[in-house]
Design a protein around this motif. Structure first.
Motif, PDB file in Angstrom:
ATOM      1  N   LYS A  14       0.833  -1.202   0.000  1.00  0.00           N
ATOM      2  CA  LYS A  14       0.000   0.000   0.000  1.00  0.00           C
ATOM      3  C   LYS A  14       0.866   1.251   0.000  1.00  0.00           C
ATOM      4  O   LYS A  14       0.561   2.239  -0.680  1.00  0.00           O
ATOM      5  CB  LYS A  14      -0.936  -0.026   1.212  1.00  0.00           C
ATOM      6  CG  LYS A  14      -2.102  -0.999   0.981  1.00  0.00           C
ATOM      7  CD  LYS A  14      -3.205  -0.844   1.997  1.00  0.00           C
ATOM      8  CE  LYS A  14      -2.734  -1.341   3.347  1.00  0.00           C
ATOM      9  NZ  LYS A  14      -3.823  -1.442   4.326  1.00  0.00           N
ATOM     10  N   SER A  15       1.973   1.187   0.733  1.00  0.00           N
ATOM     11  CA  SER A  15       2.820   2.386   0.796  1.00  0.00           C
ATOM     12  C   SER A  15       3.491   2.637  -0.549  1.00  0.00           C
ATOM     13  O   SER A  15       3.695   3.783  -0.942  1.00  0.00           O
ATOM     14  CB  SER A  15       3.842   2.258   1.927  1.00  0.00           C
ATOM     15  OG  SER A  15       5.064   1.772   1.438  1.00  0.00           O
ATOM     16  N   LEU A  16       3.801   1.555  -1.249  1.00  0.00           N
ATOM     17  CA  LEU A  16       4.391   1.732  -2.593  1.00  0.00           C
ATOM     18  C   LEU A  16       3.383   2.385  -3.527  1.00  0.00           C
ATOM     19  O   LEU A  16       3.741   3.245  -4.338  1.00  0.00           O
ATOM     20  CB  LEU A  16       4.827   0.380  -3.162  1.00  0.00           C
ATOM     21  CG  LEU A  16       6.162  -0.151  -2.649  1.00  0.00           C
ATOM     22  CD1 LEU A  16       6.379  -1.585  -3.108  1.00  0.00           C
ATOM     23  CD2 LEU A  16       7.311   0.720  -3.098  1.00  0.00           C
ATOM     24  N   LEU A  17       2.118   2.000  -3.403  1.00  0.00           N
ATOM     25  CA  LEU A  17       1.081   2.616  -4.233  1.00  0.00           C
ATOM     26  C   LEU A  17       0.916   4.096  -3.888  1.00  0.00           C
ATOM     27  O   LEU A  17       0.786   4.946  -4.767  1.00  0.00           O
ATOM     28  CB  LEU A  17      -0.259   1.889  -4.045  1.00  0.00           C
ATOM     29  CG  LEU A  17      -0.423   0.566  -4.788  1.00  0.00           C
ATOM     30  CD1 LEU A  17      -1.869   0.100  -4.695  1.00  0.00           C
ATOM     31  CD2 LEU A  17      -0.013   0.695  -6.249  1.00  0.00           C
ATOM     32  N   ARG A  18       0.919   4.393  -2.576  1.00  0.00           N
ATOM     33  CA  ARG A  18       0.820   5.807  -2.139  1.00  0.00           C
ATOM     34  C   ARG A  18       1.969   6.605  -2.727  1.00  0.00           C
ATOM     35  O   ARG A  18       1.787   7.697  -3.266  1.00  0.00           O
ATOM     36  CB  ARG A  18       0.875   5.864  -0.608  1.00  0.00           C
ATOM     37  CG  ARG A  18      -0.489   5.994   0.071  1.00  0.00           C
ATOM     38  CD  ARG A  18      -0.352   6.526   1.492  1.00  0.00           C
ATOM     39  NE  ARG A  18       0.683   5.878   2.282  1.00  0.00           N
ATOM     40  CZ  ARG A  18       0.515   4.705   2.926  1.00  0.00           C
ATOM     41  NH1 ARG A  18      -0.652   4.075   2.857  1.00  0.00           N
ATOM     42  NH2 ARG A  18       1.494   4.181   3.623  1.00  0.00           N
ATOM     43  N   ASP A  19       3.140   6.012  -2.594  1.00  0.00           N
ATOM     44  CA  ASP A  19       4.355   6.628  -3.110  1.00  0.00           C
ATOM     45  C   ASP A  19       4.195   6.941  -4.598  1.00  0.00           C
ATOM     46  O   ASP A  19       4.550   8.023  -5.071  1.00  0.00           O
ATOM     47  CB  ASP A  19       5.497   5.636  -2.899  1.00  0.00           C
ATOM     48  CG  ASP A  19       6.840   6.277  -3.145  1.00  0.00           C
ATOM     49  OD1 ASP A  19       7.002   7.432  -2.726  1.00  0.00           O
ATOM     50  OD2 ASP A  19       7.702   5.620  -3.773  1.00  0.00           O
ATOM     51  N   HIS A  20       3.606   5.981  -5.316  1.00  0.00           N
ATOM     52  CA  HIS A  20       3.401   6.174  -6.751  1.00  0.00           C
ATOM     53  C   HIS A  20       2.480   7.361  -7.003  1.00  0.00           C
ATOM     54  O   HIS A  20       2.735   8.190  -7.881  1.00  0.00           O
ATOM     55  CB  HIS A  20       2.803   4.913  -7.370  1.00  0.00           C
ATOM     56  CG  HIS A  20       2.321   5.101  -8.781  1.00  0.00           C
ATOM     57  ND1 HIS A  20       3.183   5.310  -9.829  1.00  0.00           N
ATOM     58  CD2 HIS A  20       1.069   5.162  -9.294  1.00  0.00           C
ATOM     59  CE1 HIS A  20       2.481   5.466 -10.929  1.00  0.00           C
ATOM     60  NE2 HIS A  20       1.189   5.395 -10.645  1.00  0.00           N
ATOM     61  N   ASN A  21       1.411   7.471  -6.212  1.00  0.00           N
ATOM     62  CA  ASN A  21       0.477   8.579  -6.401  1.00  0.00           C
ATOM     63  C   ASN A  21       1.167   9.918  -6.154  1.00  0.00           C
ATOM     64  O   ASN A  21       0.958  10.875  -6.907  1.00  0.00           O
ATOM     65  CB  ASN A  21      -0.717   8.427  -5.454  1.00  0.00           C
ATOM     66  CG  ASN A  21      -1.601   7.282  -5.905  1.00  0.00           C
ATOM     67  OD1 ASN A  21      -1.579   6.917  -7.090  1.00  0.00           O
ATOM     68  ND2 ASN A  21      -2.343   6.699  -4.977  1.00  0.00           N
ATOM     69  N   ILE A  22       1.992   9.939  -5.121  1.00  0.00           N
ATOM     70  CA  ILE A  22       2.693  11.193  -4.803  1.00  0.00           C
ATOM     71  C   ILE A  22       3.621  11.573  -5.948  1.00  0.00           C
ATOM     72  O   ILE A  22       3.625  12.714  -6.423  1.00  0.00           O
ATOM     73  CB  ILE A  22       3.501  11.038  -3.485  1.00  0.00           C
ATOM     74  CG1 ILE A  22       2.521  10.867  -2.310  1.00  0.00           C
ATOM     75  CG2 ILE A  22       4.399  12.232  -3.266  1.00  0.00           C
ATOM     76  CD1 ILE A  22       3.175  10.404  -1.039  1.00  0.00           C
ATOM     77  N   ILE A  23       4.392  10.574  -6.430  1.00  0.00           N
ATOM     78  CA  ILE A  23       5.348  10.865  -7.506  1.00  0.00           C
ATOM     79  C   ILE A  23       4.623  11.279  -8.775  1.00  0.00           C
ATOM     80  O   ILE A  23       5.042  12.220  -9.466  1.00  0.00           O
ATOM     81  CB  ILE A  23       6.264   9.644  -7.751  1.00  0.00           C
ATOM     82  CG1 ILE A  23       7.185   9.444  -6.551  1.00  0.00           C
ATOM     83  CG2 ILE A  23       7.085   9.841  -9.012  1.00  0.00           C
ATOM     84  CD1 ILE A  23       8.084   8.256  -6.651  1.00  0.00           C
ATOM     85  N   SER A  24       3.491  10.609  -9.050  1.00  0.00           N
ATOM     86  CA  SER A  24       2.738  10.966 -10.257  1.00  0.00           C
ATOM     87  C   SER A  24       2.234  12.394 -10.184  1.00  0.00           C
ATOM     88  O   SER A  24       2.320  13.141 -11.168  1.00  0.00           O
ATOM     89  CB  SER A  24       1.542  10.040 -10.442  1.00  0.00           C
ATOM     90  OG  SER A  24       1.983   8.728 -10.522  1.00  0.00           O
ATOM     91  N   ALA A  25       1.730  12.770  -8.990  1.00  0.00           N
ATOM     92  CA  ALA A  25       1.224  14.123  -8.819  1.00  0.00           C
ATOM     93  C   ALA A  25       2.364  15.132  -9.016  1.00  0.00           C
ATOM     94  O   ALA A  25       2.210  16.156  -9.711  1.00  0.00           O
ATOM     95  CB  ALA A  25       0.612  14.272  -7.426  1.00  0.00           C
ATOM     96  N   ASP A  26       3.498  14.783  -8.432  1.00  0.00           N
ATOM     97  CA  ASP A  26       4.679  15.634  -8.535  1.00  0.00           C
ATOM     98  C   ASP A  26       5.077  15.815  -9.995  1.00  0.00           C
ATOM     99  O   ASP A  26       5.372  16.916 -10.460  1.00  0.00           O
ATOM    100  CB  ASP A  26       5.804  14.947  -7.750  1.00  0.00           C
ATOM    101  CG  ASP A  26       6.971  15.886  -7.531  1.00  0.00           C
ATOM    102  OD1 ASP A  26       6.713  17.095  -7.432  1.00  0.00           O
ATOM    103  OD2 ASP A  26       8.119  15.398  -7.492  1.00  0.00           O
TER     104      ASP A  26
END
Lengths: 281, 368
Positions: free
Chosen positions: B114-126
């Protein structure tokens, strides 16, 4: 001059020491428009003989003459119907035939080629199955496709290698009639190889037995002077049919018996016992 | 007659038959025989998955305790009673600084996922924000003939999966382009076969690592003038060379063992050499070629991880290696997440190839 001539044909497989002579001293001549049947036991070299005539094999010695010219390689003039149909399973009925037609008539347009395909599919009454693949067809239907494929190339001579061997008796009878019908239309020369004497008697003008191999050779010919179209039920009462049939079967039985008695020749086994046979126990 | 395509047929065709059994269960279409079947095909696998997770959980707990006890013992012998007490309290509190580093439990792995997915969302937004911010500037730069500014932040887990898939497909295509034509030529000509046989026999068993080094030597020199990152090129070429052998051997075998009846047909119809190859030999060897391609794809996916790791190509292999080097408290569970992702993608690739293989296959005796 005969239409197809085989002169002193010998065919040997293998090299020097391990060589087996399959066919020996075969002489045959077929006239134009004639329907000849060669009858023989399984394994007597029938397929080898067929392949020599259609050009897939070359004789070890002797010559095959087709219209006076020596045969070298296959030709569209001699259509072949194989023993095991040999349809390409990844093509549909129509495509299988189209492939042959395209090769035989390279100059015709696509529309003309498709017309030819449709005609021949119609002729073997497979029009509803034209888009099916061979696996969806019964054995009899597959063989009809093979017949249509060979005839669609409009060969001058049809060579049939036990075409109906794998079919049941009823389908066999129907297909015999169909082939005779087609042959009767333009009287092409036909050579039928079969293991069924009755089939030969019903279809051919002449029957020639093939003495079984190794060193198979052709026996005396039997003429069948029964008028066409022949009727299967009436044939049984025809005295000439009975006589010919008995003669052929007698001849074949004699060969069979002679072969058996040859095989009976006693082989004397060497008197050997294992060296340490007793000590092992 | 046109055959209807149902969900059941599609799933069965893909080797996922248990899905349709599940569907039957929910729509209440199961008879008594079907129920037995359902037990075997759906309940038993499900139970074995649960058993696996249970064993994993228990094992992870045992390892965790062993590691924790060792830490406390060590503190006791090295620093005395108070340090040991402090260590025990620290471990019990779950603090990151003293967390035992061992096989993560299923729960931890799920959290990491789940944290990897969150991380992905953050990076995508960035990334999206970055692209928006630089859009005007980039337009000017391109107009002025300069290269656009690209996002150079670290890739997310999903980006790395996509990168790995790209590498594998590039490698697979390379293998296909080399192995199929070469295999056809080798299969058609006994001369070429004897010319290439030693080559195949010697290079087939070479390890992916060695292939990587070989490709590295060559590509490095060829691209000596370029400043671009060549890790992608090196890794996909290595993957392709490693995995192409199965296709090469299968194609050659398929082409050289075409049924004699088909060859006779080709001869009797007097097909030209070109026609013979494309209309008879190739279609009849397609099933074997696809078997080869299926093996090639699974080998490609398997060696990819090792090669990416060596080539420092930003894919799953590099992710695993970096997490291992990183040693953060959730590194181990991220490695396990990567392991499952690799396994599942490998399984899906295999199923896709199986589907294609079934579509082109025919029974050898269908035409006879």
């Amino acid at each position: 001059m005969a239409y197809l001539e085989l002169n002193n044909i010998n065919k040997t497989y293998g090299e020097s020491d391990s060589a087996t002579q399959v066919l020996s001293n075969i002489n045959l001549s077929i006239e134009e428009g004639e329907f000849v049947a060669i009858v023989g036991f399984t394994g007597s070299g029938k397929t080898t003989l067929v392949n020599l005539i259609n050009g897939l094999l070359e004789p070890t010695s002797g010559e095959v003459l087709f219209k006076g010219e020596p045969v070298s390689g296959t030709s569209h003039e001699r259509g072949v119907i194989f023993q095991n149909y040999s349809l390409l399973p990844w093509l549909t009925v129509g495509q299988n035939i189209l492939m042959a037609v395209k090769e035989a008539f390279p100059k015709k347009s696509k529309v003309e080629l498709n017309e030819i395909v449709a005609d021949y599919v119609e002729m073997v009454s497979l029009t509803p199955a034209i888009n099916k693949r061979p696996k969806e067809l019964s054995g009899g239907m597959r063989q009809r496709v093979a017949v249509a494929r060979a005839l669609a190339m409009k060969p001058e001579m049809i060579i049939m290698d036990e075409p109906l061997g794998a079919l049941d008796a009823l389908t066999r009878g129907n297909l015999q009639d169909e082939i005779l019908n087609i042959w009767g239309k333009d009287k092409r020369t036909a050579l039928l190889i079969t293991n069924d004497v009755d089939e030969g008697l019903y279809m051919a003008d002449r029957i020639i037995p093939l003495k079984p191999g190794p060193k198979a050779t052709l026996g005396p010919e039997f003429r069948i002077d029964i008028e066409r179209p022949r009727d299967k039920t009436e044939l049984n009462d025809n005295p000439s049919y009975k006589k010919t049939r008995n003669a052929i079967i007698e001849y074949l039985m004699d060969i069979g018996n002679a072969r058996k008695s040859e095989a009976k020749a006693e082989i004397i086994l060497p008197d050997l016992t294992p060296k340490d046979f007793v000590n092992q126990f | 007659m046109k055959q209807s395509i149902t969900l059941g047929k599609v799933t069965k065709f893909m080797g996922l038959g248990f899905l349709s059994t599940l569907k039957d269960l929910f729509t209440g279409k199961l008879g008594k025989e079907d129920f037995k079947n359902f037990l075997r095909k759906a309940v038993v696998p499900l139970a074995s998955i649960l058993l696996f997770i249970g064993l994993w959980h228990a094992g992870a707990k045992a390892l965790y305790n062993r590691e924790a006890n060792f830490k406390i013992e060590k503190a006791l012998t090295d620093q005395g009673e108070t340090a040991a007490e402090a260590m025990r309290a620290c471990i019990a509190s779950g603090d990151v600084s003293c967390k035992p580093n061992t096989l993560p439990s299923p729960g931890q792995v799920w959290d990491s996922y789940k944290s990897l997915l969150r991380d992905h969302n953050i990076i995508s937004a960035d990334k999206a924000a970055f692209i928006q911010k630089t859009a005007a500037l980039n337009a000017k730069r391109i107009a002025a003939g300069k290269a656009a500014i690209t996002y150079t932040g670290r890739p997310s887990f999903i980006d790395q999966i996509i990168m790995s898939l790209k590498t594998v497909f590039a490698g697979f295509l390379l293998a296909l382009v080399i192995a199929i034509p070469l295999g056809i030529f080798i299969g058609l000509s006994p001369t070429l076969k004897s010319a290439f046989n030693w080559f195949i026999q010697i290079f087939k068993p070479v390890s992916p690592v060695v292939w990587y080094l070989l490709v590295f030597m060559i590509v490095k020199t060829i691209l000596i003038d370029s400043n671009d990152d060549s890790s992608f090129i090196i890794s996909f070429i290595s993957v392709g060379l490693c995995s192409m052998w199965a296709t090469l051997v299968n194609t050659a075998m398929g082409v050289s063992s075409v049924d004699k009846d088909y060859i006779n047909v080709a001869k009797v119809l007097k097909l030209g050499p070109f026609q013979k190859v494309f209309k008879v030999i190739l279609p009849s060897s397609l099933p074997l070629i696809f078997t080869g391609l299926k093996i090639t794809l699974s080998v490609a996916w398997m060696v990819l991880i090792a090669i990416e790791l060596l080539a420092q190509s930003p894919g799953l292999g590099l992710f695993v290696w970096e997490e291992f080097q990183n040693g953060a408290n959730d590194s181990n569970s991220k490695i396990i997440v990567a392991m499952f992702v690799i396994g599942i993608i490998g399984f899906l690739l295999d199923r896709i190839m199986l589907t294609i293989q079934n579509a082109v296959s025919f029974d050898k005796n269908e035409g006879i």
